[in-house]
Scaffold this motif. Structure first.
Motif, PDB file in Angstrom:
ATOM      1  N   THR A 171      37.111  24.100  16.228  1.00  0.00           N
ATOM      2  CA  THR A 171      38.017  24.962  16.994  1.00  0.00           C
ATOM      3  C   THR A 171      39.434  24.405  16.830  1.00  0.00           C
ATOM      4  O   THR A 171      39.611  23.313  16.300  1.00  0.00           O
ATOM      5  CB  THR A 171      37.693  24.903  18.507  1.00  0.00           C
ATOM      6  OG1 THR A 171      37.635  23.527  18.888  1.00  0.00           O
ATOM      7  CG2 THR A 171      36.379  25.577  18.819  1.00  0.00           C
ATOM      8  N   HIS A 172      40.395  25.162  17.283  1.00  0.00           N
ATOM      9  CA  HIS A 172      41.773  24.658  17.369  1.00  0.00           C
ATOM     10  C   HIS A 172      42.019  24.258  18.812  1.00  0.00           C
ATOM     11  O   HIS A 172      41.668  25.000  19.726  1.00  0.00           O
ATOM     12  CB  HIS A 172      42.778  25.735  16.973  1.00  0.00           C
ATOM     13  CG  HIS A 172      42.672  26.127  15.544  1.00  0.00           C
ATOM     14  ND1 HIS A 172      43.391  25.494  14.550  1.00  0.00           N
ATOM     15  CD2 HIS A 172      41.920  27.056  14.927  1.00  0.00           C
ATOM     16  CE1 HIS A 172      43.080  26.035  13.393  1.00  0.00           C
ATOM     17  NE2 HIS A 172      42.185  26.983  13.585  1.00  0.00           N
ATOM     18  N   ARG A 196      40.722  25.726  23.846  1.00  0.00           N
ATOM     19  CA  ARG A 196      40.142  25.660  22.503  1.00  0.00           C
ATOM     20  C   ARG A 196      39.796  27.073  22.051  1.00  0.00           C
ATOM     21  O   ARG A 196      39.265  27.869  22.811  1.00  0.00           O
ATOM     22  CB  ARG A 196      38.893  24.777  22.493  1.00  0.00           C
ATOM     23  CG  ARG A 196      39.216  23.321  22.760  1.00  0.00           C
ATOM     24  CD  ARG A 196      38.135  22.397  22.233  1.00  0.00           C
ATOM     25  NE  ARG A 196      36.814  22.753  22.707  1.00  0.00           N
ATOM     26  CZ  ARG A 196      36.291  22.302  23.861  1.00  0.00           C
ATOM     27  NH1 ARG A 196      36.998  21.506  24.644  1.00  0.00           N
ATOM     28  NH2 ARG A 196      35.087  22.666  24.224  1.00  0.00           N
ATOM     29  N   THR A 197      40.125  27.356  20.795  1.00  0.00           N
ATOM     30  CA  THR A 197      39.944  28.711  20.295  1.00  0.00           C
ATOM     31  C   THR A 197      39.640  28.687  18.806  1.00  0.00           C
ATOM     32  O   THR A 197      39.921  27.693  18.129  1.00  0.00           O
ATOM     33  CB  THR A 197      41.216  29.557  20.517  1.00  0.00           C
ATOM     34  OG1 THR A 197      41.009  30.857  19.977  1.00  0.00           O
ATOM     35  CG2 THR A 197      42.419  28.936  19.832  1.00  0.00           C
ATOM     36  N   ARG A 198      39.088  29.776  18.298  1.00  0.00           N
ATOM     37  CA  ARG A 198      38.891  29.872  16.856  1.00  0.00           C
ATOM     38  C   ARG A 198      39.979  30.732  16.223  1.00  0.00           C
ATOM     39  O   ARG A 198      40.131  30.742  15.012  1.00  0.00           O
ATOM     40  CB  ARG A 198      37.512  30.454  16.541  1.00  0.00           C
ATOM     41  CG  ARG A 198      36.399  29.470  16.818  1.00  0.00           C
ATOM     42  CD  ARG A 198      35.058  29.925  16.301  1.00  0.00           C
ATOM     43  NE  ARG A 198      34.146  28.786  16.249  1.00  0.00           N
ATOM     44  CZ  ARG A 198      33.596  28.212  17.320  1.00  0.00           C
ATOM     45  NH1 ARG A 198      33.887  28.662  18.528  1.00  0.00           N
ATOM     46  NH2 ARG A 198      32.795  27.178  17.194  1.00  0.00           N
ATOM     47  N   THR A 199      40.719  31.456  17.032  1.00  0.00           N
ATOM     48  CA  THR A 199      41.745  32.356  16.481  1.00  0.00           C
ATOM     49  C   THR A 199      43.088  32.034  17.118  1.00  0.00           C
ATOM     50  O   THR A 199      43.434  32.573  18.168  1.00  0.00           O
ATOM     51  CB  THR A 199      41.384  33.827  16.784  1.00  0.00           C
ATOM     52  OG1 THR A 199      41.052  33.903  18.180  1.00  0.00           O
ATOM     53  CG2 THR A 199      40.221  34.294  15.955  1.00  0.00           C
ATOM     54  N   ARG A 234      31.720  16.253  16.765  1.00  0.00           N
ATOM     55  CA  ARG A 234      32.718  17.315  16.964  1.00  0.00           C
ATOM     56  C   ARG A 234      32.047  18.678  17.142  1.00  0.00           C
ATOM     57  O   ARG A 234      32.470  19.494  17.956  1.00  0.00           O
ATOM     58  CB  ARG A 234      33.677  17.381  15.780  1.00  0.00           C
ATOM     59  CG  ARG A 234      34.432  16.101  15.486  1.00  0.00           C
ATOM     60  CD  ARG A 234      35.568  15.857  16.463  1.00  0.00           C
ATOM     61  NE  ARG A 234      36.275  14.638  16.105  1.00  0.00           N
ATOM     62  CZ  ARG A 234      37.341  14.597  15.316  1.00  0.00           C
ATOM     63  NH1 ARG A 234      37.835  15.704  14.819  1.00  0.00           N
ATOM     64  NH2 ARG A 234      37.911  13.446  15.022  1.00  0.00           N
ATOM     65  N   GLN A 235      30.986  18.883  16.357  1.00  0.00           N
ATOM     66  CA  GLN A 235      30.300  20.171  16.434  1.00  0.00           C
ATOM     67  C   GLN A 235      29.631  20.342  17.793  1.00  0.00           C
ATOM     68  O   GLN A 235      29.734  21.386  18.425  1.00  0.00           O
ATOM     69  CB  GLN A 235      29.264  20.268  15.328  1.00  0.00           C
ATOM     70  CG  GLN A 235      28.586  21.628  15.275  1.00  0.00           C
ATOM     71  CD  GLN A 235      28.111  21.966  13.873  1.00  0.00           C
ATOM     72  OE1 GLN A 235      27.740  21.078  13.096  1.00  0.00           O
ATOM     73  NE2 GLN A 235      28.132  23.250  13.539  1.00  0.00           N
ATOM     74  N   GLU A 236      29.006  19.274  18.229  1.00  0.00           N
ATOM     75  CA  GLU A 236      28.315  19.310  19.498  1.00  0.00           C
ATOM     76  C   GLU A 236      29.256  19.695  20.641  1.00  0.00           C
ATOM     77  O   GLU A 236      28.913  20.443  21.545  1.00  0.00           O
ATOM     78  CB  GLU A 236      27.727  17.924  19.747  1.00  0.00           C
ATOM     79  CG  GLU A 236      26.665  17.863  20.801  1.00  0.00           C
ATOM     80  CD  GLU A 236      26.127  16.442  20.878  1.00  0.00           C
ATOM     81  OE1 GLU A 236      25.979  15.940  21.995  1.00  0.00           O
ATOM     82  OE2 GLU A 236      25.891  15.821  19.805  1.00  0.00           O
TER      83      GLU A 236
END
Ligand code: ADP
Ligand code: ZN
Length: 756
Positions: free
Chosen positions: A662-663, A720-723, A653-655
């Protein structure tokens, strides 16, 4: 809304010193100000009737203020019974949902306040009861017996009952009609009262109280941590961290939930227990009802199969404080409890907590949010935690609690992987020879087996051997599933249904072949292999008969069924001590689909299904049949190795920068016209890219894996986003601005689970 200066309303307007902001029902979140007549009590969350043009409409009060800039303000017509409103904490929750999930506020509020409560017509069901005020002397009764025998009989029946009796019951017992009761009332001997009747789906059941069990050492440690968080926290301190309880199947998690809820009740507070709809079985409900029966503590049950009346009454029972424990499926997270002390989310990894229509909220995430808003403890439990939740543990956001042993040190079942590539075709490649032997052994020992396959029907498609034609749905891009008993071919997406052809509809060749296996076929094959065994099937097809679920499970529990074949319906939470064998017919089914969670789901499903074996005194055994026996999800499940699975899955998932890093936000564009849909998806992608918040990943607009469904072409765009909140606001602005053709529908799914 200009109002005529000569109307009495205008006079009132000038008199108003308080105003309310009201969001109207079913009107796309339109908000208007109204004046509040002197002396009328109103607060945020109240339901009101307000004038709109020439009509009056229902709405909900968002805010009470002492000024308004709106012109031509009209007055609130009526404030509805205050107990039908939304409490302010839930109102806040709805506002948060609208913002986060990018949906209209009014829709979010609809999720929070059920439709039956919003519609003010639904009322409590009442019935008339007759109370005996005075029983005449025996001589008077005897005389009465001759003149009016029914009146005398009614009086005697009431005296015998010693409590008020409903008019209907009295009529049944004595033939005394309403007229008879009225005569008695005139004489001042009885009084007719109104009594509220709860429409309770469990009203006819008795629950024998069951005491708390003595916790074992591991359970004790977990319970102590939870109890510490249940201590009322002083004002101003942050809410306790949510707990993630990772306990293997059968480790006694539910017992901990029960005792924690008990603790909360003793503190005079209330609790919500969320379970996936599918595990909200009579067995689960009974466990809760009977635990709290001794304290006369009402347990409200909320799920999607309640009648409107039942839902209405359960809701009011909760709202009034008569029930302080609520057990239910995802929407129960909105139960209008006051003084909430604990929210439990069992099987927190279950995708069914995600609502698949707007507002597309996730029940577990809302539970965590509500917990922090109302400063109450949240306990998430699972044998196979979601990557999201375990990630939150690693990030220090949740506290991890663990139970590694099953209750009484029962062994974890032994899991064998059957490599189906080497199986002979003698059982049609459906049941491997070793699984066959294992079933045989169970039958000889009078032990029970479960065979699991997550696909209903007989075969997954009908294929012509000569011309290659496959029967597929006219509305959807999938093949039709053959249902043998009904002799129909059925679309599992839209429900399209046709008579099964006996020869190829294209070339008329009779050589039509079944491809793929469904539960119906497994049932048939197994019954043929073991003609003496009692084989039963449990899946959505069987459930078309309402009582089937309860009946089949009861028969299985009492040993009347040897082999139970079923879909995921039998994978969850069921507890049968005599089941010593579980066969997973095709472990690869969910593995090779275009969904980044495929591996996670397969691991979870295998672990959960395997957990059904060996819950009694005899050790359990699990056979997993697979054509890709070395895939990691299968191997880690085999070794009961959650940590190992986690390590490899999280690095994947990180890769790829996938959730939980992320969302994922999925935009779907649907249209009956392919080109129009495609063009709209492209326009959408371009508009989102303009002025997009930093760090937003925007995928290519493309056909969805399920390209067509219900006659509509489907396109999707993955973001995909972090916020999330920032993105949601951006999306709302974009969607408000864009004009799509009439037949194009666009939907936004924040933290999407359904990617097909
Ligand atoms: P889980 O929710 O983890 O699957 P349960 O709470 O359903 O586990 O427990 C499994 C079984 O063990 C149930 O029948 C339950 O009654 C029993 N059990 C749980 N805790 C104890 C205990 N401390 N002592 C004895 N039996 C227990
Ligand atoms: Zn279809």
């Amino acid at each position: 809304m200009a109002s005529d200066r000569n109307t009495p309303e205008f006079a009132l307007e000038r008199a108003a010193t308080r105003f309310v902001r009201v969001i109207l029902d079913d009107s796309g979140s339109r908000v208007f100000d109204y004046g509040v007549p002197e002396g009328v009590v109103v607060s945020p969350g109240c339901r009101v009737r307000v004038p709109v043009r020439t009509r009056t409409l229902l709405g909900t009060v968002l805010e009470v203020t002492n000024y308004s800039e709106a012109r031509g303000i009209r007055m609130v017509s009526e404030v509805l019974r205050s107990d039908a409103g939304m409490n302010p904490a839930l109102l806040k929750l709805a506002a948060w949902m609208a913002d986060y999930y990018c949906c209209p506020l009014e829709l979010a509020m609809r999720a929070v306040l059920p439709q039956v409560i919003r519609k003010s017509e639904m009322t409590h069901q009442q019935r008339q009861r007759v109370r005996l005020l005075q029983l005449p002397e025996e001589e008077v009764l005897a005389a009465l017996e001759k003149k009016a025998p029914l009146q005398a009989a009614a009086l005697r029946a009431l005296a015998r009952a010693g409590e008020p009796v409903s008019v209907a019951e009295l009529a049944r017992a004595t033939d005394a009609s309403h007229a008879v009761v009225r005569s008695l009332e005139k004489k001042g001997l009885v009084r007719v009262e109104m009594e509220r009747v709860e429409r309770d789906p469990f009203r006819n059941e008795e629950f024998v109280s069951s005491p708390a069990l003595e916790l074992n050492a591991e359970q004790g440690v977990v319970f102590a941590r939870v109890c510490a968080a249940l201590e009322p926290q002083p004002e101003g301190t942050p809410a306790p961290k949510p707990f993630l309880l990772h306990g293997v199947t059968g480790s006694g998690k539910t017992e901990i939930y029960l005792q924690a809820i008990q603790q909360v009740l003793q503190q005079g507070r209330s609790a919500i227990m969320l379970v996936p709809e599918i595990s909200l079985t009579p067995q689960t409900v009974e466990r809760f009802k009977s635990r709290f029966a001794a304290q006369q503590q009402e347990v409200a049950v909320l799920h999607s199969h309640l009648s409107e009346g039942e839902r209405h009454d359960q809701w009011h029972q909760i709202r009034s404080g008569r029930a302080r424990i609520v057990i239910g499926a995802r929407s129960a997270v909105f139960a209008p409890l006051e003084k909430l002390g604990l929210i439990v989310v069992d099987e927190e990894h279950e995708p069914s907590y995600k609502q698949e229509e707007s507002p597309r909220y996730h029940g577990r995430d809302i539970a965590v949010l509500r917990g922090s808003m109302e400063r109450c403890a949240v306990l998430l439990g699972s044998a196979t935690p979601s990557l999201e939740s375990f990630h939150n543990v690693k990030q220090g956001k949740y506290e991890l609690l663990q139970i590694k042993q099953r209750v009484d040190d029962k062994k974890m079942p032994f899991i064998r992987i059957m490599d189906m590539r080497n199986e002979s075709k003698k059982t049609g490649g459906i049941i491997s020879s070793r699984l066959m032997t294992a079933i045989e052994q169970r039958l000889a020992k009078r032990e029970q087996s479960i065979l699991f396959l997550n696909r209903r029907g007989f075969s997954t498609s009908l294929l012509c051997e000569k011309c290659g034609h496959v029967c597929s749905c006219p509305n959807c891009s999938v093949s039709l599933t053959f249902h043998k008993a009904a002799n129909r071919i059925v679309c599992h997406i839209c429900g399209h249904l046709a008579l099964a052809p006996s020869k190829c509809p294209e070339c008329k060749d009779p050589g039509i072949r079944h491809q793929g296996t469904g539960t119906e076929r497994v049932e048939e094959v197994v019954q043929k292999l073991f003609p003496k065994a009692v084989v039963k099937r449990l899946d959505a097809d069987v459930l078309q008969r309402k009582e089937a679920f309860r009946e089949t499970l009861a028969a299985f529990r009492t040993g009347k069924i040897d082999i139970l074949v079923g879909t995921q319906m039998i994978a969850k939470g069921l507890h049968f001590p005599n089941v010593t064998l579980v066969g997973i017919i095709n472990a690869d089914m969910g593995l090779h689909i275009p969904d980044f969670r495929a591996g996670e789901r397969t691991f979870q499903l295998l672990t959960q299904v395997a957990g059904r074996a060996g819950r009694g005194d005899v050790e359990g055994e699990v056979f997993v049949q697979s054509y890709t026996p070395f895939s990691p999800s299968i191997q880690f499940a085999r070794h009961h190795d959650f940590e190992g699975f986690w390590d490899q899955e999280i690095s994947f998932r990180q890769e790829w920068d996938y959730p939980p890093f992320t969302h994922m936000v999925l935009l779907s564009v649907r249209s009956p016209h392919q080109a129009r849909g495609e063009l709209s998806a492209q326009t959408l992608a371009k508009s989102i890219a303009e002025g997009a918040p930093a760090g937003l990943f925007i995928g290519e607009p493309a056909s969805a894996p399920l390209e067509k469904s219900h006659g509509e072409f489907r396109f999707q765009l993955v973001l995909r986003t972090r916020t999330v909140q920032r993105l949601s606001r951006h999306l709302r602005a974009v969607l408000d601005k864009l004009k799509f053709p009439e037949d194009v529908r666009v939907s936004v799914d924040v933290d999407a689970y359904q990617l097909l």
